[in-house]
Scaffold this motif. Structure first.
Motif, PDB file in Angstrom:
ATOM      1  N   LYS A 234      -0.413  -1.050   4.158  1.00 26.77           N
ATOM      2  CA  LYS A 234      -0.045   0.370   4.197  1.00 26.77           C
ATOM      3  C   LYS A 234       0.966   0.700   5.298  1.00 26.77           C
ATOM      4  CE  LYS A 234      -2.516   3.955   3.141  1.00 26.77           C
ATOM      5  NZ  LYS A 234      -3.617   4.969   3.256  1.00 26.77           N
ATOM      6  N   LYS A 235       0.845  -0.012   6.405  1.00 25.74           N
ATOM      7  CA  LYS A 235       1.806   0.233   7.482  1.00 25.74           C
ATOM      8  C   LYS A 235       3.227  -0.077   6.983  1.00 25.74           C
ATOM      9  CE  LYS A 235       3.981   0.056  11.510  1.00 25.74           C
ATOM     10  NZ  LYS A 235       4.775   1.234  11.854  1.00 25.74           N
TER      11      LYS A 235
ATOM     12  N   ASP B 192      -1.483  13.496   2.776  1.00 23.35           N
ATOM     13  CA  ASP B 192      -0.702  12.564   3.570  1.00 23.35           C
ATOM     14  C   ASP B 192      -1.284  11.172   3.369  1.00 23.35           C
ATOM     15  OD1 ASP B 192       0.543  11.005   5.365  1.00 23.35           O
ATOM     16  OD2 ASP B 192      -0.067  12.123   7.155  1.00 23.35           O
ATOM     17  N   PRO B 193      -0.586  10.312   2.608  1.00 25.37           N
ATOM     18  CA  PRO B 193      -1.154   8.998   2.308  1.00 25.37           C
ATOM     19  C   PRO B 193      -1.282   8.109   3.552  1.00 25.37           C
ATOM     20  CG  PRO B 193       0.963   9.304   1.159  1.00 25.37           C
ATOM     21  CD  PRO B 193       0.734  10.520   1.979  1.00 25.37           C
ATOM     22  N   PHE B 194      -0.612   8.491   4.619  1.00 23.99           N
ATOM     23  CA  PHE B 194      -0.566   7.566   5.759  1.00 23.99           C
ATOM     24  C   PHE B 194      -1.330   8.046   6.990  1.00 23.99           C
ATOM     25  CE2 PHE B 194       3.435   6.676   3.364  1.00 23.99           C
ATOM     26  CZ  PHE B 194       2.995   5.476   2.828  1.00 23.99           C
ATOM     27  N   GLU B 195      -2.246   8.928   6.780  1.00 21.58           N
ATOM     28  CA  GLU B 195      -3.032   9.437   7.898  1.00 21.58           C
ATOM     29  C   GLU B 195      -3.684   8.312   8.707  1.00 21.58           C
ATOM     30  OE1 GLU B 195      -5.078  13.465   6.808  1.00 21.58           O
ATOM     31  OE2 GLU B 195      -6.557  11.936   7.340  1.00 21.58           O
ATOM     32  N   ASP B 196      -4.290   7.373   7.979  1.00 23.22           N
ATOM     33  CA  ASP B 196      -4.982   6.269   8.672  1.00 23.22           C
ATOM     34  C   ASP B 196      -3.995   5.391   9.439  1.00 23.22           C
ATOM     35  OD1 ASP B 196      -3.915   5.556   6.237  1.00 23.22           O
ATOM     36  OD2 ASP B 196      -5.557   4.235   5.639  1.00 23.22           O
TER      37      ASP B 196
ATOM     38  N   ILE C  79      -3.692   4.348  13.592  1.00 25.10           N
ATOM     39  CA  ILE C  79      -3.559   3.008  14.177  1.00 25.10           C
ATOM     40  C   ILE C  79      -2.296   2.931  15.038  1.00 25.10           C
ATOM     41  CG2 ILE C  79      -3.415   0.528  13.686  1.00 25.10           C
ATOM     42  CD1 ILE C  79      -4.738   1.203  10.951  1.00 25.10           C
ATOM     43  N   GLU C  80      -1.236   3.553  14.541  1.00 24.78           N
ATOM     44  CA  GLU C  80       0.020   3.528  15.302  1.00 24.78           C
ATOM     45  C   GLU C  80      -0.150   4.141  16.690  1.00 24.78           C
ATOM     46  OE1 GLU C  80       3.358   3.694  11.722  1.00 24.78           O
ATOM     47  OE2 GLU C  80       2.603   5.554  12.554  1.00 24.78           O
ATOM     48  N   ALA C  81      -1.075   5.086  16.787  1.00 27.55           N
ATOM     49  CA  ALA C  81      -1.261   5.776  18.063  1.00 27.55           C
ATOM     50  C   ALA C  81      -2.046   4.936  19.077  1.00 27.55           C
ATOM     51  CB  ALA C  81      -1.971   7.104  17.825  1.00 27.55           C
TER      52      ALA C  81
ATOM     53  N   ASN D 199      -7.665   4.032  -2.117  1.00 27.01           N
ATOM     54  CA  ASN D 199      -6.245   4.176  -2.483  1.00 27.01           C
ATOM     55  C   ASN D 199      -6.035   5.284  -3.513  1.00 27.01           C
ATOM     56  OD1 ASN D 199      -7.593   2.304  -4.325  1.00 27.01           O
ATOM     57  ND2 ASN D 199      -5.595   2.142  -5.306  1.00 27.01           N
ATOM     58  N   CYS D 200      -7.029   5.513  -4.369  1.00 27.72           N
ATOM     59  CA  CYS D 200      -6.873   6.570  -5.382  1.00 27.72           C
ATOM     60  C   CYS D 200      -6.877   7.955  -4.754  1.00 27.72           C
ATOM     61  CB  CYS D 200      -7.977   6.472  -6.435  1.00 27.72           C
ATOM     62  SG  CYS D 200      -8.014   4.887  -7.281  1.00 27.72           S
ATOM     63  N   THR D 201      -7.530   8.089  -3.581  1.00 29.12           N
ATOM     64  CA  THR D 201      -7.574   9.415  -2.964  1.00 29.12           C
ATOM     65  C   THR D 201      -6.194   9.829  -2.465  1.00 29.12           C
ATOM     66  OG1 THR D 201      -8.098   8.549  -0.773  1.00 29.12           O
ATOM     67  CG2 THR D 201      -9.967   9.111  -2.173  1.00 29.12           C
ATOM     68  N   THR D 202      -5.313   8.854  -2.232  1.00 33.64           N
ATOM     69  CA  THR D 202      -3.981   9.215  -1.734  1.00 33.64           C
ATOM     70  C   THR D 202      -2.876   8.845  -2.725  1.00 33.64           C
ATOM     71  OG1 THR D 202      -3.852   7.103  -0.575  1.00 33.64           O
ATOM     72  CG2 THR D 202      -4.641   8.972   0.697  1.00 33.64           C
ATOM     73  N   CYS D 203      -3.264   8.587  -3.966  1.00 33.86           N
ATOM     74  CA  CYS D 203      -2.277   8.166  -4.965  1.00 33.86           C
ATOM     75  C   CYS D 203      -1.374   9.333  -5.360  1.00 33.86           C
ATOM     76  CB  CYS D 203      -3.011   7.630  -6.195  1.00 33.86           C
ATOM     77  SG  CYS D 203      -1.952   7.327  -7.608  1.00 33.86           S
ATOM     78  N   LEU D 204      -0.056   9.073  -5.391  1.00 31.52           N
ATOM     79  CA  LEU D 204       0.878  10.134  -5.763  1.00 31.52           C
ATOM     80  C   LEU D 204       1.501   9.899  -7.144  1.00 31.52           C
ATOM     81  CD1 LEU D 204       2.685  10.489  -2.308  1.00 31.52           C
ATOM     82  CD2 LEU D 204       0.829  11.906  -3.202  1.00 31.52           C
ATOM     83  N   HIS D 205       1.081   8.810  -7.789  1.00 27.92           N
ATOM     84  CA  HIS D 205       1.666   8.481  -9.098  1.00 27.92           C
ATOM     85  C   HIS D 205       0.579   8.071 -10.076  1.00 27.92           C
ATOM     86  CE1 HIS D 205       5.585   8.635  -7.146  1.00 27.92           C
ATOM     87  NE2 HIS D 205       5.025   7.946  -6.163  1.00 27.92           N
TER      88      HIS D 205
END
Ligand code: SF4
Ligand code: SF4
Ligand code: SF4
Lengths: 355, 317
Positions: free
Chosen positions: B280-281, B180-184, B188-190, B153-159
């Motif tokens: 995350k979703k 892009d915090p939601f790459e993963d 899954i969505e795909a 989670n820290c790798t995509t943290c924006l705050h």
């Protein structure tokens, strides 16, 4: 005492022979960690592990176990009868169990297999086991078995103890069950006792010297129960606890369970599931009152049970084998070694000035 | 990090001495490598117990509510967002907390570091210096760039900087950009529905239903969680896969619009389940549907517990 030698390359052959009589289990490396699993040719045991993060207590006390079944379907002959669930319990051979985990079964046995009360599910599952222990030659940093009543080469509760000696295992056969399994496997290469003992003693000494952490328990029995209960440190000790119960789930000596009924349409089961003194629900009364209503109560209970009530009741040490699992798995780093030492060192209240 | 520790101690001692707060909640040095323990102090002279390094990943917002004291709390970016959420949800009053803000450069992932050193042996010691983490075992020493061993989670943290604070222990750090915090989540969505099902089943296959993930989360403060209710009983208590999956989906939904992706749940899980894959979703949906990230403002309630006539979904009207 008889010692044999098993060449490592012969091990799979022996296991294959054993599989005809026993369900064989051993440590298997999964995606994330090692766990005890049923072995077969494609799933050999992997002895290159420190210890499994989950204890093998589930072999005797599964996390969920169905005890009874019933059906209300009147077309069936046995409708409305609560019947004991039929279970297939073949003899099971566990290879590679650590001495601490084998010793833990003996602690639990005190509660599940007594003169007066026998838990039939536990007793049957336990008696079906033959335990081939694997001495710990690289104990983990959080292990403290040597001061918890055991040791990395401890034999208590084992049917045989295997010692890794490079290209072979030196195996000390400890019971008839152990002997029978060796015969079935064709492991019959008897070695001279003196030489085996000497080799094992050296490895044992090295292993014991690697155990870096300890607990002090000498005072626990003398300590006053009420003084410990009212000790000033519980607020500080319990502060970080999130009451997740992980410590009790991973512990080989925690034995509490909860009974649940589940129904599916017109049939159903009565099962037992692991429970934990860390959960508020554990002691919630039907009236709504909870005698252990706060986390301080619950954390204190866990440590008082393991380190005081059990000590007093059985007079044979603490209810902990020093495997260190709870120390490693607690998400907030509550450490039983620290708490044990605090309890052991609590000053006698009669010698402390009250003001 | 030494400076951070020093600064935290100074501030904590001062606040207690002045009587600004009755207690300070922070971290003390852990007893095992890569672990620190949440703790409290009540006296200025206890301040030297407090520490700060890359192993303070537990979310301290979890320790604030249902207390009477005026509390000083050491808070990194995500903790501060959960404090905001608590204030908005009336779990704690703004005046009751004195936020000691810590500009955060991310927390280390002890599992990842453990896995990367597995072949060398067990880690017995850890230290850090200038953005590098060094671990030592009986017969090895290994150094990692901290940014390579961060909690996911820290790798995509924006705050990384606290969003509210009463004082800061250092100048703000630069926020991460261009990620892009939601790459993963997009991956899954795909997937097809069957693949999704298989993915989530695989994800929770090892779950032992201890609920450490729930209990580590500051959002999970219900007096009785739905999984613990027995009248009515919403969900079975064994490790039946359907019940386990029900727990995970419902837990995630109960956090929708409130989750700050602090990672406490994932960090706490004893068997390493990536429980953030569920939450995350919903975080992504909140960004897309409501332009909402949890815990950034004291002036607005989370989108799922408010109603506005201009809400986009037709069925609400
Ligand atoms: S594992 Fe730790 S946090 Fe969880 S209940 Fe046990 S002591 Fe408390
Ligand atoms: S209390 Fe902790 S160290 Fe002791 S046996 Fe249980 S898990 Fe192992
Ligand atoms: S912490 Fe892990 S094992 Fe425990 S309930 Fe949550 S996902 Fe399951």
């Amino acid at each position: 005492m008889k010692w044999i030698k098993i060449e490592k390359e012969d091990f799979p052959r022996g296991l294959k022979a054993l599989a005809e009589t026993y369900q064989c289990l051993g440590p298997v490396k999964g995606e994330k960690y090692h766990d005890f699993k049923v072995l077969d040719e494609n799933r050999p045991p992997d002895f290159d592990f420190l210890n499994t993060p989950l204890s093998p207590k589930f072999l005797v006390e599964p996390q969920s176990e169905i005890l009874f079944e019933y059906t209300l379907d009147e077309k069936k002959e046995d409708a409305h009868i609560l019947k004991e669930a039929q279970k297939d319990l073949p003899p099971r051979l566990v290879v590679g169990i650590r001495p601490c985990d084998a010793a833990a079964f003996l602690l639990v046995k005190r509660n599940f297999d007594t003169e007066k009360y026998k838990d039939p599910y536990w007793v049957r599952a336990y008696e079906a086991l033959t335990l081939f222990g694997l001495a710990c030659q690289t104990p983990c940093a959080a292990c403290f078995c040597t001061t918890a009543g055991g040791g990395p080469f401890d034999e208590a509760g084992l049917d045989a103890l295997m010692v890794d000696a490079g290209d072979h295992f030196l195996v000390k056969i400890l019971t008839e069950k152990g002997e029978a399994a060796c015969n079935t496997a064709g492991w019959e290469n008897v070695v001279e006792e003196k030489a085996a003992l000497d080799a094992a003693a050296l490895l044992k000494e090295t292993a014991e010297s690697k155990i870096a952490s300890t607990v002090e328990t000498d005072n626990l029995k003398q300590q006053s129960t009420t003084a410990l209960y009212d000790a000033p440190f519980w607020e500080e000790v319990s502060f970080s606890c999130i009451n997740c119960g992980t410590c009790t789930y991973v512990c080989p000596t925690c034995w509490c369970f909860d009974i649940q009924d589940e129904c599916y349409g017109c049939s159903g089961v009565r099962m037992r599931n692991w429970d934990s003194c860390m959960y508020p629900l554990f002691t919630l009364h039907g009236s709504g009152h909870n005698p252990r209503g706060t986390k301080l109560h619950r954390v204190r209970q866990r440590f008082m049970h393991k380190l005081k009530y059990y000590v007093d009741k059985y007079d044979d040490g603490i209810q902990c084998v020093g495997c260190g699992r709870c120390v490693v798995s607690c998400p907030v780093n509550i450490d039983i070694r620290r708490v044990c030492n605090l309890m052991n060192a609590l000053p006698d209240p009669s010698t402390v000035c009250p003001v | 990090m030494i400076d951070y520790t020093q600064k935290i101690r100074e501030i904590a001692a001062r606040l207690l001495k002045e009587g600004t707060v009755d207690m300070v909640i922070g971290f003390r040095k852990g007893t095992v490598p890569m672990m620190n323990e949440p703790c409290f102090i009540r006296k200025p002279e206890e301040a030297d117990r407090l520490v700060w390094d890359s192993h303070c990943g537990i979310n301290l917002a979890n320790y604030l509510y249902d207390r009477k004291e005026k509390i000083g709390v050491v808070a990194k970016g995500c903790d501060s967002r959960n404090i905001v959420t608590h204030i908005v949800e009336n779990k704690i009053k703004r005046e009751q907390v004195h936020v000691i803000g810590v500009p955060c450069t991310g927390m280390a992932d002890k599992r990842r570091i453990g896995a990367l050193s597995e072949k060398d042996g067990e880690i017995r010691e850890v230290s850090e210096k200038e953005g590098r983490i060094t671990v030592k075992g009986d017969s090895f020493t290994k150094t990692f760039e901290k940014k390579e061993v961060l909690q996911d989670n820290c790798t995509t943290c924006l705050h990384r900087n606290p969003v509210i604070h009463d004082e800061m222990i250092a100048e703000p750090v630069e926020e991460q950009t261009g990620i892009d915090p939601f790459e993963d989540v997009k991956r899954i969505e795909a997937l097809s529905p069957e693949e999704k099902r298989a993915y989530f089943q695989g994800l929770v296959a090892d779950c032992i239903r201890c609920y450490a993930c729930r209990n580590a989360c500051p959002l999970c403060y219900c007096p009785t969680c739905f999984v613990d209710e027995s009248r009515p009983q919403w969900v079975g208590k064994s490790i039946d896969p359907t019940d386990t999956m029900t727990f995970h989906f419902l837990r995630a939904y109960h956090c929708a619009g409130r989750c700050t992706d602090c990672g406490a749940c994932e960090r706490a899980c004893p068997v390493g389940i990536r429980v953030r894959q569920f939450t995350k979703k919903l975080n992504k949906d909140c960004v897309e549907l409501f332009d909402w990230e949890a815990g950034l403002t004291l002036d607005e309630r989370p989108p799922l517990d408010t109603y506005r006539p201009q809400d986009p979904n037709d069925f609400i009207k």
